[in-house]
Design a protein around this motif. Sequence first.
Motif, PDB file in Angstrom:
ATOM      1  N   ASP A  55       0.491  -1.189  -0.311  1.00  0.00           N
ATOM      2  CA  ASP A  55      -0.068   0.229   0.226  1.00  0.00           C
ATOM      3  C   ASP A  55       1.081   0.943  -0.117  1.00  0.00           C
ATOM      4  O   ASP A  55       2.230   1.533   0.584  1.00  0.00           O
ATOM      5  CB  ASP A  55      -1.323   0.001   1.145  1.00  0.00           C
ATOM      6  CG  ASP A  55      -1.516   0.307   1.094  1.00  0.00           C
ATOM      7  OD1 ASP A  55      -1.725   1.816  -0.346  1.00  0.00           O
ATOM      8  OD2 ASP A  55      -2.513   1.449   2.297  1.00  0.00           O
ATOM      9  N   GLY A  56       0.728   1.712  -0.994  1.00  0.00           N
ATOM     10  CA  GLY A  56       1.610   3.152  -0.945  1.00  0.00           C
ATOM     11  C   GLY A  56       2.873   3.064  -1.855  1.00  0.00           C
ATOM     12  O   GLY A  56       3.818   3.695  -2.543  1.00  0.00           O
ATOM     13  N   VAL A  57       2.968   1.814  -2.402  1.00  0.00           N
ATOM     14  CA  VAL A  57       4.774   1.716  -3.419  1.00  0.00           C
ATOM     15  C   VAL A  57       4.089   0.775  -4.305  1.00  0.00           C
ATOM     16  O   VAL A  57       4.008  -0.219  -4.575  1.00  0.00           O
ATOM     17  CB  VAL A  57       5.655   0.789  -2.763  1.00  0.00           C
ATOM     18  CG1 VAL A  57       7.116   0.746  -3.005  1.00  0.00           C
ATOM     19  CG2 VAL A  57       5.907   1.150  -0.748  1.00  0.00           C
ATOM     20  N   VAL A  58       4.197   2.081  -5.479  1.00  0.00           N
ATOM     21  CA  VAL A  58       4.050   0.998  -6.949  1.00  0.00           C
ATOM     22  C   VAL A  58       5.530   1.027  -7.824  1.00  0.00           C
ATOM     23  O   VAL A  58       6.113   2.010  -7.009  1.00  0.00           O
ATOM     24  CB  VAL A  58       3.018   1.423  -7.518  1.00  0.00           C
ATOM     25  CG1 VAL A  58       2.727   1.145  -8.927  1.00  0.00           C
ATOM     26  CG2 VAL A  58       1.775   1.600  -6.687  1.00  0.00           C
ATOM     27  N   GLY A  84       3.276   7.150   5.512  1.00  0.00           N
ATOM     28  CA  GLY A  84       4.660   7.155   6.428  1.00  0.00           C
ATOM     29  C   GLY A  84       5.131   5.596   6.494  1.00  0.00           C
ATOM     30  O   GLY A  84       6.028   5.500   7.326  1.00  0.00           O
ATOM     31  N   MET A  85       5.283   5.400   5.450  1.00  0.00           N
ATOM     32  CA  MET A  85       6.990   4.403   4.595  1.00  0.00           C
ATOM     33  C   MET A  85       8.311   5.042   5.515  1.00  0.00           C
ATOM     34  O   MET A  85       8.531   6.247   5.735  1.00  0.00           O
ATOM     35  CB  MET A  85       7.034   5.239   3.206  1.00  0.00           C
ATOM     36  CG  MET A  85       5.840   4.491   2.559  1.00  0.00           C
ATOM     37  SD  MET A  85       5.582   2.835   2.619  1.00  0.00           S
ATOM     38  CE  MET A  85       4.123   2.716   1.798  1.00  0.00           C
ATOM     39  N   GLN A  86       9.215   3.917   5.903  1.00  0.00           N
ATOM     40  CA  GLN A  86      10.291   4.358   6.541  1.00  0.00           C
ATOM     41  C   GLN A  86      11.478   4.187   5.757  1.00  0.00           C
ATOM     42  O   GLN A  86      11.540   3.219   4.445  1.00  0.00           O
ATOM     43  CB  GLN A  86      10.240   3.296   7.585  1.00  0.00           C
ATOM     44  CG  GLN A  86      11.239   3.322   8.621  1.00  0.00           C
ATOM     45  CD  GLN A  86      11.565   2.475   9.316  1.00  0.00           C
ATOM     46  OE1 GLN A  86      10.383   0.916   9.825  1.00  0.00           O
ATOM     47  NE2 GLN A  86      12.603   2.152  10.116  1.00  0.00           N
ATOM     48  N   LEU A  87      11.866   5.193   5.526  1.00  0.00           N
ATOM     49  CA  LEU A  87      13.264   5.389   4.358  1.00  0.00           C
ATOM     50  C   LEU A  87      14.308   5.661   4.971  1.00  0.00           C
ATOM     51  O   LEU A  87      14.195   6.025   6.187  1.00  0.00           O
ATOM     52  CB  LEU A  87      12.632   6.848   3.526  1.00  0.00           C
ATOM     53  CG  LEU A  87      13.683   7.136   2.789  1.00  0.00           C
ATOM     54  CD1 LEU A  87      13.328   6.164   1.551  1.00  0.00           C
ATOM     55  CD2 LEU A  87      13.157   8.324   2.334  1.00  0.00           C
ATOM     56  N   GLU A  88      14.901   4.688   5.362  1.00  0.00           N
ATOM     57  CA  GLU A  88      16.577   4.459   6.006  1.00  0.00           C
ATOM     58  C   GLU A  88      17.437   4.508   4.544  1.00  0.00           C
ATOM     59  O   GLU A  88      17.551   4.603   3.940  1.00  0.00           O
ATOM     60  CB  GLU A  88      16.653   3.202   6.204  1.00  0.00           C
ATOM     61  CG  GLU A  88      15.656   3.401   7.289  1.00  0.00           C
ATOM     62  CD  GLU A  88      15.784   2.112   7.989  1.00  0.00           C
ATOM     63  OE1 GLU A  88      16.455   1.929   8.624  1.00  0.00           O
ATOM     64  OE2 GLU A  88      14.960   1.014   7.902  1.00  0.00           O
ATOM     65  N   ILE A  89      18.811   5.020   4.276  1.00  0.00           N
ATOM     66  CA  ILE A  89      19.933   5.249   3.936  1.00  0.00           C
ATOM     67  C   ILE A  89      20.821   4.131   4.567  1.00  0.00           C
ATOM     68  O   ILE A  89      21.870   4.897   4.509  1.00  0.00           O
ATOM     69  CB  ILE A  89      20.695   6.173   3.961  1.00  0.00           C
ATOM     70  CG1 ILE A  89      19.347   7.290   3.530  1.00  0.00           C
ATOM     71  CG2 ILE A  89      21.600   6.145   3.036  1.00  0.00           C
ATOM     72  CD1 ILE A  89      19.625   8.871   3.061  1.00  0.00           C
ATOM     73  N   PRO A  90      21.248   3.018   4.548  1.00  0.00           N
ATOM     74  CA  PRO A  90      22.246   2.601   4.768  1.00  0.00           C
ATOM     75  C   PRO A  90      23.323   2.567   4.173  1.00  0.00           C
ATOM     76  O   PRO A  90      23.030   3.201   3.137  1.00  0.00           O
ATOM     77  CB  PRO A  90      21.575   0.855   4.311  1.00  0.00           C
ATOM     78  CG  PRO A  90      20.711   1.072   4.076  1.00  0.00           C
ATOM     79  CD  PRO A  90      20.425   2.163   4.221  1.00  0.00           C
ATOM     80  N   TYR A  91      24.094   2.439   4.771  1.00  0.00           N
ATOM     81  CA  TYR A  91      25.951   3.007   4.030  1.00  0.00           C
ATOM     82  C   TYR A  91      27.037   2.597   4.579  1.00  0.00           C
ATOM     83  O   TYR A  91      27.724   1.569   5.951  1.00  0.00           O
ATOM     84  CB  TYR A  91      25.945   4.593   4.654  1.00  0.00           C
ATOM     85  CG  TYR A  91      26.219   5.121   6.136  1.00  0.00           C
ATOM     86  CD1 TYR A  91      26.974   5.232   6.585  1.00  0.00           C
ATOM     87  CD2 TYR A  91      25.090   4.967   6.838  1.00  0.00           C
ATOM     88  CE1 TYR A  91      27.426   4.932   7.898  1.00  0.00           C
ATOM     89  CE2 TYR A  91      25.127   5.225   8.064  1.00  0.00           C
ATOM     90  CZ  TYR A  91      26.556   5.645   8.329  1.00  0.00           C
ATOM     91  OH  TYR A  91      26.584   6.180   9.935  1.00  0.00           O
ATOM     92  N   VAL A  92      28.370   2.603   3.969  1.00  0.00           N
ATOM     93  CA  VAL A  92      29.345   2.057   4.289  1.00  0.00           C
ATOM     94  C   VAL A  92      30.562   3.169   4.588  1.00  0.00           C
ATOM     95  O   VAL A  92      30.484   4.547   3.375  1.00  0.00           O
ATOM     96  CB  VAL A  92      30.365   0.792   3.786  1.00  0.00           C
ATOM     97  CG1 VAL A  92      29.247   0.162   4.901  1.00  0.00           C
ATOM     98  CG2 VAL A  92      30.086   1.120   2.284  1.00  0.00           C
ATOM     99  N   LYS A  93      31.168   3.704   5.615  1.00  0.00           N
ATOM    100  CA  LYS A  93      32.089   4.425   5.852  1.00  0.00           C
ATOM    101  C   LYS A  93      33.076   4.375   4.940  1.00  0.00           C
ATOM    102  O   LYS A  93      34.045   5.298   3.997  1.00  0.00           O
ATOM    103  CB  LYS A  93      32.477   5.319   7.130  1.00  0.00           C
ATOM    104  CG  LYS A  93      31.689   5.383   7.884  1.00  0.00           C
ATOM    105  CD  LYS A  93      32.600   6.077   9.782  1.00  0.00           C
ATOM    106  CE  LYS A  93      31.154   6.334  10.369  1.00  0.00           C
ATOM    107  NZ  LYS A  93      31.466   7.175  11.234  1.00  0.00           N
ATOM    108  N   THR A 288      16.619   2.575   1.482  1.00  0.00           N
ATOM    109  CA  THR A 288      15.556   1.818   1.486  1.00  0.00           C
ATOM    110  C   THR A 288      14.170   2.302   1.687  1.00  0.00           C
ATOM    111  O   THR A 288      13.814   3.186   2.586  1.00  0.00           O
ATOM    112  CB  THR A 288      16.409   0.049   2.140  1.00  0.00           C
ATOM    113  OG1 THR A 288      16.257   1.246   3.506  1.00  0.00           O
ATOM    114  CG2 THR A 288      16.953   0.181   1.927  1.00  0.00           C
ATOM    115  N   VAL A 289      13.566   1.461   1.631  1.00  0.00           N
ATOM    116  CA  VAL A 289      11.810   2.343   1.721  1.00  0.00           C
ATOM    117  C   VAL A 289      10.945   0.794   2.323  1.00  0.00           C
ATOM    118  O   VAL A 289      11.392  -0.874   1.451  1.00  0.00           O
ATOM    119  CB  VAL A 289      11.640   2.586   0.562  1.00  0.00           C
ATOM    120  CG1 VAL A 289       9.897   3.085   1.134  1.00  0.00           C
ATOM    121  CG2 VAL A 289      11.517   3.714   0.257  1.00  0.00           C
ATOM    122  N   LYS A 290      10.297   0.753   3.702  1.00  0.00           N
ATOM    123  CA  LYS A 290       9.996  -0.276   3.874  1.00  0.00           C
ATOM    124  C   LYS A 290       8.396   0.331   4.390  1.00  0.00           C
ATOM    125  O   LYS A 290       8.691   1.838   4.826  1.00  0.00           O
ATOM    126  CB  LYS A 290      10.471  -0.966   5.046  1.00  0.00           C
ATOM    127  CG  LYS A 290      11.146  -0.696   6.107  1.00  0.00           C
ATOM    128  CD  LYS A 290      11.884  -1.592   6.749  1.00  0.00           C
ATOM    129  CE  LYS A 290      12.649  -1.307   8.091  1.00  0.00           C
ATOM    130  NZ  LYS A 290      13.553  -1.866   8.324  1.00  0.00           N
TER     131      LYS A 290
END
Length: 290
Positions: A55-58, A84-93, A288-290
């Motif tokens: 729902d909300g992601v096409v 209200g999607m949860q947007l995150e930015i996984p990363y490596v230094k 990432t979106v969940k």
Amino acid sequence: MKRNFIYSLLLLFLVISCKKNEGGTQLPYDYSIPQQEDLAEIIHTAAWNTKTVADGVVWKYYQFPRIFESKQYVNVFEIDLKKGMQLEIPYVKTGFLKTSAAATAKGALVAFNGSYFNTSTGGSTVFFKYDGQVINQTVNGFNSYRENGAFTFTGQSYQIVPKPAGGWGTLSATAALAGGPLLMQNGQVLEQLNVDFNTSRHPRTAVGLTKDNKLIVAVIDGRSSQSQGLTIPQLGQLMAALGCTSALNYDGGGSSTAWVKGEGVVNYPSDNGKFDHEGERAVATVFTVK
């Protein structure tokens, strides 16, 4: 008189011939530099393959047989931020992180690659702030037009902003990842510098925001006869046609990757030189979106 008549016939023949493509089919308009309303109509009426991931992601994709005088394979995510999607930015230094690996680890619905990174040692090469902490400053000597904008968010408030006159340190957002060139602002497609990075066709990844608070992600494949990629001005036009009012280019080339839960990598990353799903390049930042 006879000679003038022959010249008139030849002129008419040339005019008609110029309106045909290589297969002899008459084109209704010039696809190389389309009028924005014509491009929007092409995008709107295309026979997109569409899947509601949640729902909300096409997720939708389509191989355009002819747009900007070329064949283009385009994946698009339409993410309704009002859900209200949860947007995150996984990363490596340091080191590298595949978009697919980050997506799986986060249990994402969809994921896509982030911004520029050091291809030798890994880690971001542009300004990156996350959870209120500055992770990285733009490295010295980095091309300013490739970090002249940022996608930012604080809670459920999302923006695409130009680089502040006072520098990235003046941003109050809790998360921000710089990129560029900035493609659109205030509903207008921006003019771009006449440099090779902008004028050459490449795979591209771009994000945009719409008036009704949707995040639009476009991943365009390139470096293949099946999809030739876009210039930066063409990418700006595409994001406008997709309904964005602001838009930003992120890392492209072999980095451009789109991932969907249950499907895996859905575009054709070019890092292995093949038009398949196996050429994914490891990067430094992932959305990432969940």
